[in-house]
Scaffold this active site. Structure first.
Site, PDB file in Angstrom:
ATOM      1  N   HIS A 196     -48.307  13.876 -42.592  1.00  0.00           N
ATOM      2  CA  HIS A 196     -47.409  14.969 -42.971  1.00  0.00           C
ATOM      3  C   HIS A 196     -48.277  16.194 -43.264  1.00  0.00           C
ATOM      4  CE1 HIS A 196     -43.894  12.259 -43.545  1.00  0.00           C
ATOM      5  NE2 HIS A 196     -44.826  11.392 -43.901  1.00  0.00           N
ATOM      6  N   HIS A 246     -38.245   4.553 -40.596  1.00  0.00           N
ATOM      7  CA  HIS A 246     -38.563   4.419 -42.022  1.00  0.00           C
ATOM      8  C   HIS A 246     -37.571   3.393 -42.549  1.00  0.00           C
ATOM      9  CE1 HIS A 246     -39.347   6.162 -46.191  1.00  0.00           C
ATOM     10  NE2 HIS A 246     -38.236   5.473 -46.366  1.00  0.00           N
ATOM     11  N   ASN A 252     -43.502   5.897 -51.077  1.00  0.00           N
ATOM     12  CA  ASN A 252     -42.356   5.204 -50.508  1.00  0.00           C
ATOM     13  C   ASN A 252     -42.664   4.782 -49.072  1.00  0.00           C
ATOM     14  OD1 ASN A 252     -39.806   4.130 -50.315  1.00  0.00           O
ATOM     15  ND2 ASN A 252     -38.791   6.075 -49.900  1.00  0.00           N
ATOM     16  N   ASP A 266     -49.932   7.544 -43.523  1.00  0.00           N
ATOM     17  CA  ASP A 266     -48.800   8.204 -44.191  1.00  0.00           C
ATOM     18  C   ASP A 266     -49.338   9.283 -45.136  1.00  0.00           C
ATOM     19  OD1 ASP A 266     -46.280   8.947 -45.007  1.00  0.00           O
ATOM     20  OD2 ASP A 266     -45.925   7.180 -46.259  1.00  0.00           O
ATOM     21  N   HIS A 297     -49.272  16.477 -51.847  1.00  0.00           N
ATOM     22  CA  HIS A 297     -48.405  17.135 -52.831  1.00  0.00           C
ATOM     23  C   HIS A 297     -49.266  17.930 -53.801  1.00  0.00           C
ATOM     24  CE1 HIS A 297     -44.618  15.329 -51.658  1.00  0.00           C
ATOM     25  NE2 HIS A 297     -45.191  14.134 -51.647  1.00  0.00           N
ATOM     26  N   PHE A 347     -42.870  11.377 -53.955  1.00  0.00           N
ATOM     27  CA  PHE A 347     -43.465  10.196 -53.337  1.00  0.00           C
ATOM     28  C   PHE A 347     -44.646  10.608 -52.463  1.00  0.00           C
ATOM     29  CE2 PHE A 347     -39.021   8.641 -53.853  1.00  0.00           C
ATOM     30  CZ  PHE A 347     -39.258   7.414 -54.460  1.00  0.00           C
ATOM     31  N   GLY A 348     -45.721   9.802 -52.462  1.00  0.00           N
ATOM     32  CA  GLY A 348     -46.753   9.976 -51.454  1.00  0.00           C
ATOM     33  C   GLY A 348     -48.143  10.239 -51.984  1.00  0.00           C
TER      34      GLY A 348
END
EC number: 3.5.2.3
Length: 441
Positions: A79, A194, A294, A321, A325, A339-340
């Site tokens: 991401h 997902h 997640n 993944d 953030h 999440f992440g």
């Protein structure tokens, strides 16, 4: 330690020859593991082998000093937050992070703001990658629009999409999922799910179990993943030429379903993140929201199942993944935090723990990071072959170091691996024949 980056742009200039000498050349697909040399010309590999060819007429010689020269890593799940959340990551900073981690090709997920659900946005993403990336950038496009209708899948594939996913959210409607699987089978690309039944997981923050009970936090039921995996396998099992891929698998029950599907000859593939085969829910007590992702970290039984799945081949590849953030998104109570975690700069050493601990052979581990993910998205990378792209990394397998998130090239530092001692370090990253990252002590 000095680190240097270069933008990829058009790669190495045409005709420019580089000899990589005194290397341990490894190609996981062909099981090649030799001491030798490799020659690139422009953006391609043109020769390699044990014999030391003459370096006359070569523009540059790089002495590998006995280190491993291997295909660049391929991460099919990142991401980069562009467009829409550039304060967390951009293609520029995310690709810097990839380069430092030895990742030469990434696949961006489409849950940006706005999402990659139209040809215009797909072309924008490709343009931004050409302009600002250090590595090869591929992308998934969305399966559904905001109106929960199928996107223009054929046009999006033509615009460059290597597959389709609604990652970040599942495709909850089984009829929509069935239609997506049918259309993707005609296009020859995977549908990546997902896997999460929101009816079972909504409002959860961490794995439902002893830690969620101890902390008084609503949990995410493990069955929320395996229920969705089983549903989708039932939807696709009688279709021809369909490819169903499960993102970031985390539960033993999911792997059991995937194994059954593979045993039936169904084209089902899956990936696992390093955090799901190295960590468990127990570390949430230590790291709090930094360890919130997640799917969530699960039990030791699930973690061991992930390792076993990698060993047996039920799990096809490793993917990060990578989910950056900013601090304000994580400095919150567990229930409210994002999440992440980030993962590009830790994927290789964490994966090599499987090798250094004797759980897997070196070539088997590296296969999960190179040609196996390339095959899932049908790109001719992750290999050392003549006339293929010169996407290479130089790795010191035994270099011991401590992960320090403050040193990450990523714009975000959200990782529970801060302070972990690991082995395996990327010294040089080459994309299309061009050194785009190098590190010197």
């Amino acid at each position: 330690m000095t680190q240097t980056w270069n933008l990829l742009q058009t790669g190495q200039k045409e005709g420019y020859k580089i000899a990589y000498t005194n290397a341990r050349i490894i190609d996981p697909e062909t099981k090649l593991d030799i001491k030798g040399s490799l020659l690139t010309e422009g953006d391609k590999i043109v020769d390699f082998g044990e014999s030391l060819f003459s370096t006359s007429g070569v523009d540059e010689t790089i002495d590998c000093k006995g280190l491993v020269l291997m295909p660049g890593l391929i991460d099919i799940h990142v991401h980069f937050r562009e467009p829409g959340q550039e304060h967390k990551e951009t293609i520029y900073t995310g690709s810097k992070s990839a380069a430092a981690g030895g990742v030469t090709t990434v696949v961006c997920q489409p849950n940006t703001i706005p999402a990659i659900d139209s040809v215009v946005l797909a072309k924008y993403l490709k343009y931004r990658a050409l302009e600002t990336s250090h590595v090869n950038v591929e992308f998934y496009a969305k399966i559904t629009t905001l109106e929960e209708k199928l996107t223009e899948m054929a046009l999006l594939k033509e615009a460059g999409a290597v597959g389709f996913t609604d990652d970040g959210m599942p495709v909850m409607n089984p009829m929509i999922m069935r239609q997506a699987l049918l259309y993707s089978s005609m296009l020859g690309v995977p549908i990546a799910q997902h896997a999460e039944d929101l009816n079972l997981s909504a409002g959860g923050a961490i794995n439902e179990g002893k830690i969620s009970e101890e902390l008084g936090v609503k949990g995410i039921l493990s069955a929320s993943e395996s229920v969705m995996v089983n549903r989708d396998i039932l939807l696709m099992k009688d279709m021809e030429n369909v490819h169903y891929h499960i993102l970031h698998v985390s539960s033993k029950d999911s792997l059991d379903a995937i194994k059954r599907a593979k045993d039936l000859g169904l084209n089902v593939t899956c990936e696992v993140t390093p955090h799901h085969f190295t960590l468990t829910e127990d570390i949430v007590k230590q790291h709090g929201a930094i360890a919130k992702m997640n799917p969530p970290l699960r039990t030791e039984e699930d973690r061991l199942a992930m390792v076993e799945g990698l060993k047996t081949g039920v799990i096809d590849c490793i993917a990060t993944d990578h989910a950056p953030h900013d601090r304000s998104s994580k400095d919150l109570p567990l229930e409210n935090a994002a999440f992440g975690i980030v993962g590009l700069e830790t994927m290789l050493p964490l994966s090599l723990e499987l090798y250094h601990s004797g759980q897997m052979g070196l070539l088997d581990v590296l296969a999960k990071l190179t040609y196996k993910p390339a095959d899932i998205i049908h790109i001719p990378r992750g290999r050392i072959q003549k006339n293929l792209a010169a996407d290479l990394i130089l790795v010191d397998l035994n270099h011991e170091w401590e992960i320090k998130t403050d040193n990450f090239a990523s714009k975000s530092k959200n990782s529970p691996f801060d302070g972990r001692k690991v082995k395996g370090h990327v010294v040089r990253t080459v994309v299309s024949g061009k050194t785009i990252y190098s590190q010197k002590s």
